[in-house]
Design an enzyme around this catalytic site. Structure first.
Site, PDB file in Angstrom:
ATOM      1  N   ARG A   1       0.996  -1.224   0.514  1.00  0.00           N
ATOM      2  CA  ARG A   1       0.426  -0.154  -0.234  1.00  0.00           C
ATOM      3  C   ARG A   1       0.742   1.463   0.274  1.00  0.00           C
ATOM      4  NH1 ARG A   1      -2.633  -3.566   1.444  1.00  0.00           N
ATOM      5  NH2 ARG A   1      -0.719  -4.374   3.461  1.00  0.00           N
ATOM      6  N   THR A   2       1.944   1.051   0.849  1.00  0.00           N
ATOM      7  CA  THR A   2       2.442   2.829   0.871  1.00  0.00           C
ATOM      8  C   THR A   2       3.235   2.544  -0.336  1.00  0.00           C
ATOM      9  OG1 THR A   2       3.153   2.038   3.176  1.00  0.00           O
ATOM     10  CG2 THR A   2       4.090   4.093   2.015  1.00  0.00           C
TER      11      THR A   2
ATOM     12  N   LYS B   1      26.501  -5.181  -2.386  1.00  0.00           N
ATOM     13  CA  LYS B   1      27.701  -4.805  -2.586  1.00  0.00           C
ATOM     14  C   LYS B   1      27.945  -4.506  -0.983  1.00  0.00           C
ATOM     15  CE  LYS B   1      27.212  -4.721  -7.495  1.00  0.00           C
ATOM     16  NZ  LYS B   1      27.733  -3.384  -9.026  1.00  0.00           N
TER      17      LYS B   1
ATOM     18  N   ARG C   1      11.403   3.756   2.826  1.00  0.00           N
ATOM     19  CA  ARG C   1      11.114   2.207   4.080  1.00  0.00           C
ATOM     20  C   ARG C   1      13.076   1.858   4.315  1.00  0.00           C
ATOM     21  NH1 ARG C   1       6.468  -1.168   4.859  1.00  0.00           N
ATOM     22  NH2 ARG C   1       5.485   0.814   5.552  1.00  0.00           N
TER      23      ARG C   1
ATOM     24  N   HIS D   1       5.730   5.973  11.573  1.00  0.00           N
ATOM     25  CA  HIS D   1       5.220   5.810   9.556  1.00  0.00           C
ATOM     26  C   HIS D   1       4.472   7.372  10.168  1.00  0.00           C
ATOM     27  CE1 HIS D   1       4.185   4.306   6.328  1.00  0.00           C
ATOM     28  NE2 HIS D   1       4.040   3.005   6.533  1.00  0.00           N
TER      29      HIS D   1
END
Length: 311
Positions: free
Chosen positions: A51-52, A80, A101, A129
Protein backbone atom coordinates in the site's frame (compact mmCIF):
# COMPACT_ATOMS: atom_id res chain seq x y z
CA UNK A 1 16.09 26.27 0.62
CA UNK A 2 14.99 24.83 3.96
CA UNK A 3 14.87 21.03 3.98
CA UNK A 4 11.17 20.18 4.24
CA UNK A 5 11.61 16.46 5.01
CA UNK A 6 8.84 14.51 6.76
CA UNK A 7 10.65 12.28 9.24
CA UNK A 8 8.20 12.23 12.15
CA UNK A 9 4.67 13.49 12.63
CA UNK A 10 5.74 14.75 16.08
CA UNK A 11 7.21 17.81 14.36
CA UNK A 12 3.79 18.86 13.02
CA UNK A 13 1.83 21.45 14.98
CA UNK A 14 -1.94 21.24 15.40
CA UNK A 15 -2.33 23.91 12.73
CA UNK A 16 -0.07 21.99 10.34
CA UNK A 17 -2.05 18.76 10.81
CA UNK A 18 -5.36 20.52 10.09
CA UNK A 19 -3.76 22.23 7.10
CA UNK A 20 -2.62 18.85 5.73
CA UNK A 21 -6.12 17.43 6.19
CA UNK A 22 -7.52 20.30 4.13
CA UNK A 23 -4.84 19.70 1.51
CA UNK A 24 -5.77 16.00 1.32
CA UNK A 25 -9.43 16.97 0.97
CA UNK A 26 -8.57 19.02 -2.10
CA UNK A 27 -6.94 15.97 -3.69
CA UNK A 28 -9.91 13.77 -2.87
CA UNK A 29 -12.07 16.22 -4.82
CA UNK A 30 -9.63 16.04 -7.75
CA UNK A 31 -6.61 13.71 -7.51
CA UNK A 32 -5.37 14.51 -11.03
CA UNK A 33 -3.78 17.92 -10.53
CA UNK A 34 -0.49 17.75 -12.40
CA UNK A 35 1.36 20.02 -10.04
CA UNK A 36 4.61 18.04 -10.17
CA UNK A 37 5.25 18.05 -13.92
CA UNK A 38 9.00 17.80 -14.47
CA UNK A 39 9.71 16.46 -10.96
CA UNK A 40 11.28 13.07 -10.20
CA UNK A 41 10.24 11.07 -7.13
CA UNK A 42 12.58 8.28 -5.96
CA UNK A 43 10.99 5.47 -3.96
CA UNK A 44 13.64 3.50 -2.05
CA UNK A 45 12.10 0.52 -0.26
CA UNK A 46 14.61 -1.48 1.76
CA UNK A 47 11.65 -3.37 3.28
CA UNK A 48 8.59 -4.95 1.60
CA UNK A 49 5.54 -2.76 1.03
CA UNK A 50 2.32 -2.86 -0.99
CA UNK A 51 0.00 0.00 0.00
CA UNK A 52 2.62 2.56 1.00
CA UNK A 53 4.76 2.13 -2.09
CA UNK A 54 1.89 1.87 -4.57
CA UNK A 55 -0.01 4.80 -3.11
CA UNK A 56 3.10 7.02 -3.14
CA UNK A 57 3.86 6.01 -6.72
CA UNK A 58 0.22 6.52 -7.75
CA UNK A 59 0.23 9.89 -6.02
CA UNK A 60 3.38 10.91 -7.89
CA UNK A 61 1.95 9.76 -11.21
CA UNK A 62 -1.38 11.51 -10.69
CA UNK A 63 0.53 14.68 -9.87
CA UNK A 64 2.51 14.41 -13.12
CA UNK A 65 5.88 13.38 -11.66
CA UNK A 66 8.12 10.58 -12.87
CA UNK A 67 9.01 7.75 -10.50
CA UNK A 68 12.33 5.93 -10.12
CA UNK A 69 13.47 3.57 -7.40
CA UNK A 70 13.58 -0.01 -6.19
CA UNK A 71 11.54 -2.45 -4.13
CA UNK A 72 14.31 -4.91 -3.31
CA UNK A 73 17.70 -3.77 -1.97
CA UNK A 74 19.26 -7.00 -3.28
CA UNK A 75 19.20 -5.50 -6.78
CA UNK A 76 21.05 -2.35 -5.66
CA UNK A 77 24.64 -1.56 -4.73
CA UNK A 78 23.75 -1.86 -1.04
CA UNK A 79 24.10 -5.61 -1.63
CA UNK A 80 27.72 -4.86 -2.58
CA UNK A 81 28.32 -2.99 0.65
CA UNK A 82 27.35 0.56 -0.35
CA UNK A 83 26.43 2.60 2.72
CA UNK A 84 23.06 4.25 3.21
CA UNK A 85 24.78 7.64 3.12
CA UNK A 86 26.30 6.94 -0.29
CA UNK A 87 23.02 5.56 -1.66
CA UNK A 88 21.11 8.65 -0.53
CA UNK A 89 23.70 11.10 -1.86
CA UNK A 90 23.84 9.27 -5.18
CA UNK A 91 20.04 9.12 -5.65
CA UNK A 92 19.84 12.81 -4.66
CA UNK A 93 21.63 13.59 -7.93
CA UNK A 94 18.71 12.16 -9.90
CA UNK A 95 15.56 13.02 -7.92
CA UNK A 96 13.74 15.98 -6.38
CA UNK A 97 12.43 13.98 -3.41
CA UNK A 98 13.14 10.59 -1.84
CA UNK A 99 10.45 8.41 -0.27
CA UNK A 100 12.23 5.79 1.83
CA UNK A 101 11.30 2.74 3.89
CA UNK A 102 14.09 1.17 5.91
CA UNK A 103 14.39 -1.58 8.50
CA UNK A 104 16.62 0.50 10.81
CA UNK A 105 15.08 2.90 13.31
CA UNK A 106 16.39 6.41 12.68
CA UNK A 107 17.33 5.73 9.05
CA UNK A 108 15.01 8.44 7.72
CA UNK A 109 16.40 11.03 10.13
CA UNK A 110 19.93 10.13 9.10
CA UNK A 111 19.03 10.30 5.39
CA UNK A 112 17.53 13.77 5.87
CA UNK A 113 20.82 14.96 7.39
CA UNK A 114 23.04 13.83 4.50
CA UNK A 115 21.08 15.35 1.60
CA UNK A 116 19.52 18.68 0.68
CA UNK A 117 16.46 17.19 -1.03
CA UNK A 118 13.39 16.26 1.05
CA UNK A 119 13.14 12.79 2.59
CA UNK A 120 9.73 11.30 3.33
CA UNK A 121 9.84 8.56 5.94
CA UNK A 122 7.75 5.64 4.67
CA UNK A 123 8.53 3.64 7.81
CA UNK A 124 11.76 3.14 9.73
CA UNK A 125 11.82 -0.13 11.65
CA UNK A 126 9.47 -0.13 14.65
CA UNK A 127 9.91 3.62 15.05
CA UNK A 128 7.70 5.96 12.96
CA UNK A 129 5.37 5.90 9.94
CA UNK A 130 4.27 9.54 9.49
CA UNK A 131 2.58 9.20 6.09
CA UNK A 132 0.39 6.39 7.45
CA UNK A 133 -0.45 8.65 10.37
CA UNK A 134 -1.47 11.42 8.02
CA UNK A 135 -3.92 9.17 6.22
CA UNK A 136 -5.13 7.84 9.59
CA UNK A 137 -5.79 11.40 10.79
CA UNK A 138 -7.60 12.17 7.55
CA UNK A 139 -9.70 9.01 7.93
CA UNK A 140 -10.54 9.79 11.57
CA UNK A 141 -11.49 13.38 10.75
CA UNK A 142 -13.55 12.26 7.77
CA UNK A 143 -15.53 9.66 9.72
CA UNK A 144 -15.90 11.48 13.05
CA UNK A 145 -16.11 15.07 11.79
CA UNK A 146 -13.38 16.10 14.24
CA UNK A 147 -10.12 15.02 15.83
CA UNK A 148 -11.06 16.44 19.23
CA UNK A 149 -11.95 14.49 22.40
CA UNK A 150 -12.09 11.01 20.85
CA UNK A 151 -11.80 7.59 22.49
CA UNK A 152 -9.21 5.72 20.45
CA UNK A 153 -8.58 2.04 21.11
CA UNK A 154 -5.27 0.63 19.87
CA UNK A 155 -5.27 -3.16 19.67
CA UNK A 156 -2.59 -5.79 19.12
CA UNK A 157 1.09 -5.17 18.50
CA UNK A 158 1.73 -1.94 20.37
CA UNK A 159 5.40 -2.76 21.00
CA UNK A 160 6.60 -2.90 17.39
CA UNK A 161 3.69 -1.08 15.71
CA UNK A 162 5.19 2.08 14.25
CA UNK A 163 1.75 3.21 13.03
CA UNK A 164 0.35 3.39 16.57
CA UNK A 165 3.47 5.14 17.85
CA UNK A 166 3.11 7.87 15.23
CA UNK A 167 -0.66 8.21 15.76
CA UNK A 168 -0.18 8.60 19.50
CA UNK A 169 2.22 11.49 18.97
CA UNK A 170 0.06 13.22 16.36
CA UNK A 171 -3.08 13.13 18.51
CA UNK A 172 -1.42 14.97 21.40
CA UNK A 173 -2.97 18.21 20.13
CA UNK A 174 -6.57 16.97 20.27
CA UNK A 175 -7.27 15.77 23.84
CA UNK A 176 -7.78 12.08 23.05
CA UNK A 177 -8.29 9.23 25.51
CA UNK A 178 -6.31 6.19 24.40
CA UNK A 179 -6.97 2.60 25.38
CA UNK A 180 -4.01 0.29 24.87
CA UNK A 181 -5.14 -3.33 24.39
CA UNK A 182 -2.23 -5.74 24.13
CA UNK A 183 -0.72 -8.85 25.70
CA UNK A 184 2.14 -8.26 28.12
CA UNK A 185 4.69 -9.23 25.46
CA UNK A 186 3.41 -6.53 23.06
CA UNK A 187 2.32 -3.74 25.41
CA UNK A 188 2.97 -0.10 24.60
CA UNK A 189 6.66 0.69 25.30
CA UNK A 190 7.38 2.79 28.36
CA UNK A 191 8.85 5.60 26.27
CA UNK A 192 5.44 6.23 24.69
CA UNK A 193 3.63 6.06 28.03
CA UNK A 194 6.10 8.63 29.33
CA UNK A 195 5.34 10.70 26.23
CA UNK A 196 1.63 10.52 27.14
CA UNK A 197 2.30 11.70 30.67
CA UNK A 198 4.54 14.53 29.49
CA UNK A 199 1.86 15.74 27.07
CA UNK A 200 -1.15 15.17 29.35
CA UNK A 201 -2.56 12.43 27.10
CA UNK A 202 -5.02 10.21 28.95
CA UNK A 203 -4.65 6.47 28.54
CA UNK A 204 -5.76 3.16 30.02
CA UNK A 205 -4.23 -0.28 29.54
CA UNK A 206 -6.11 -3.55 29.05
CA UNK A 207 -5.26 -7.15 28.35
CA UNK A 208 -8.88 -8.24 27.78
CA UNK A 209 -10.49 -7.70 24.38
CA UNK A 210 -14.26 -8.11 24.26
CA UNK A 211 -17.48 -6.30 23.35
CA UNK A 212 -17.74 -4.59 26.74
CA UNK A 213 -14.19 -3.25 26.64
CA UNK A 214 -14.66 -1.66 23.19
CA UNK A 215 -18.25 -0.43 23.65
CA UNK A 216 -17.23 3.21 24.10
CA UNK A 217 -14.73 3.39 21.22
CA UNK A 218 -14.94 6.11 18.57
CA UNK A 219 -12.03 4.54 16.67
CA UNK A 220 -10.99 0.90 16.99
CA UNK A 221 -7.48 0.67 15.52
CA UNK A 222 -6.51 -2.95 14.91
CA UNK A 223 -2.93 -3.97 14.18
CA UNK A 224 -1.15 -7.07 12.90
CA UNK A 225 1.27 -8.97 15.10
CA UNK A 226 4.40 -8.47 13.02
CA UNK A 227 6.22 -11.75 12.58
CA UNK A 228 9.19 -9.99 10.96
CA UNK A 229 9.93 -8.04 14.17
CA UNK A 230 10.34 -11.15 16.35
CA UNK A 231 13.70 -12.78 17.00
CA UNK A 232 11.98 -15.56 18.99
CA UNK A 233 9.42 -17.29 16.76
CA UNK A 234 8.02 -19.27 19.72
CA UNK A 235 7.04 -15.95 21.27
CA UNK A 236 5.36 -14.94 17.99
CA UNK A 237 3.37 -18.20 17.95
CA UNK A 238 2.15 -17.53 21.50
CA UNK A 239 0.74 -14.08 20.72
CA UNK A 240 -0.19 -14.10 17.02
CA UNK A 241 -3.88 -15.00 17.52
CA UNK A 242 -4.46 -13.45 20.93
CA UNK A 243 -6.89 -10.75 19.68
CA UNK A 244 -9.28 -11.40 16.83
CA UNK A 245 -12.12 -8.97 16.11
CA UNK A 246 -15.35 -10.74 15.10
CA UNK A 247 -18.61 -9.21 13.94
CA UNK A 248 -20.55 -10.34 17.02
CA UNK A 249 -18.17 -8.23 19.16
CA UNK A 250 -19.65 -5.07 17.61
CA UNK A 251 -23.12 -5.51 19.15
CA UNK A 252 -22.56 -2.88 21.85
CA UNK A 253 -20.40 -0.55 19.75
CA UNK A 254 -21.40 3.01 18.88
CA UNK A 255 -22.99 3.23 15.44
CA UNK A 256 -20.52 5.98 14.59
CA UNK A 257 -17.50 3.87 15.59
CA UNK A 258 -15.13 3.03 12.76
CA UNK A 259 -12.58 0.21 12.53
CA UNK A 260 -9.18 1.13 11.13
CA UNK A 261 -6.22 -1.07 10.27
CA UNK A 262 -2.97 -0.05 8.51
CA UNK A 263 -3.04 -3.42 6.66
CA UNK A 264 -2.05 -6.02 5.68
CA UNK A 265 -4.25 -8.04 7.99
CA UNK A 266 -3.49 -11.65 8.74
CA UNK A 267 -6.30 -12.96 10.95
CA UNK A 268 -6.82 -10.21 13.54
CA UNK A 269 -10.03 -9.08 11.81
CA UNK A 270 -12.44 -11.86 10.84
CA UNK A 271 -13.80 -11.62 7.31
CA UNK A 272 -17.40 -11.25 8.53
CA UNK A 273 -16.43 -7.83 9.93
CA UNK A 274 -15.94 -6.60 6.34
CA UNK A 275 -19.74 -6.56 5.94
CA UNK A 276 -20.21 -4.15 8.84
CA UNK A 277 -20.72 -0.43 8.12
CA UNK A 278 -18.19 0.14 10.90
CA UNK A 279 -15.41 -1.44 8.82
CA UNK A 280 -13.40 1.38 7.25
CA UNK A 281 -9.96 -0.11 6.58
CA UNK A 282 -10.26 -0.37 2.81
CA UNK A 283 -11.52 3.21 2.53
CA UNK A 284 -8.68 4.15 4.88
CA UNK A 285 -6.21 2.67 2.39
CA UNK A 286 -7.85 4.67 -0.41
CA UNK A 287 -7.42 7.82 1.67
CA UNK A 288 -3.69 7.09 1.56
CA UNK A 289 -3.58 8.33 -2.02
CA UNK A 290 -4.96 11.76 -1.11
CA UNK A 291 -2.85 12.09 2.04
CA UNK A 292 0.32 11.18 0.15
CA UNK A 293 -0.44 13.58 -2.68
CA UNK A 294 -0.70 16.24 0.01
CA UNK A 295 2.62 15.16 1.55
CA UNK A 296 4.51 15.18 -1.77
CA UNK A 297 3.25 18.65 -2.60
CA UNK A 298 3.90 20.03 0.87
CA UNK A 299 7.51 18.84 1.12
CA UNK A 300 8.15 20.30 -2.34
CA UNK A 301 6.82 23.70 -1.26
CA UNK A 302 3.46 23.63 -3.06
CA UNK A 303 0.85 25.37 -0.92
CA UNK A 304 -2.87 24.89 -0.36
CA UNK A 305 -3.48 28.07 -2.34
CA UNK A 306 -1.44 26.64 -5.22
CA UNK A 307 -3.54 23.48 -5.16
CA UNK A 308 -6.83 25.36 -5.07
CA UNK A 309 -5.75 27.63 -7.91
CA UNK A 310 -4.61 24.78 -10.19
CA UNK A 311 -7.18 23.87 -12.84
Amino acid sequence: MKNRSLVTIAEHSKEKILYMIELAKQFEENPNKRLLEGKVVATLFFEPSTRTRLSFETAANRLGARVIGFTDPKVTSSSKGETLKDTIKMVSNYADIIVMRHYLEGAARYASEVTNIPIVNAGDGANQHPSQTMLDLYSIHKTQGTLENLNIYLVGDLKYGRTVHSLLMAMRHFNPTFHFIAPQELRMPDEYKIYCKNHQIKYEEHTDFNEDIIANADILYMTRVQRERFTDLDEYERVKNVYILRKDMLRKAKQTMRILHPLPRVNEIAYDVDESPMAYYFQQAQNGLYAREAILCDVLGITLDDVKAFK
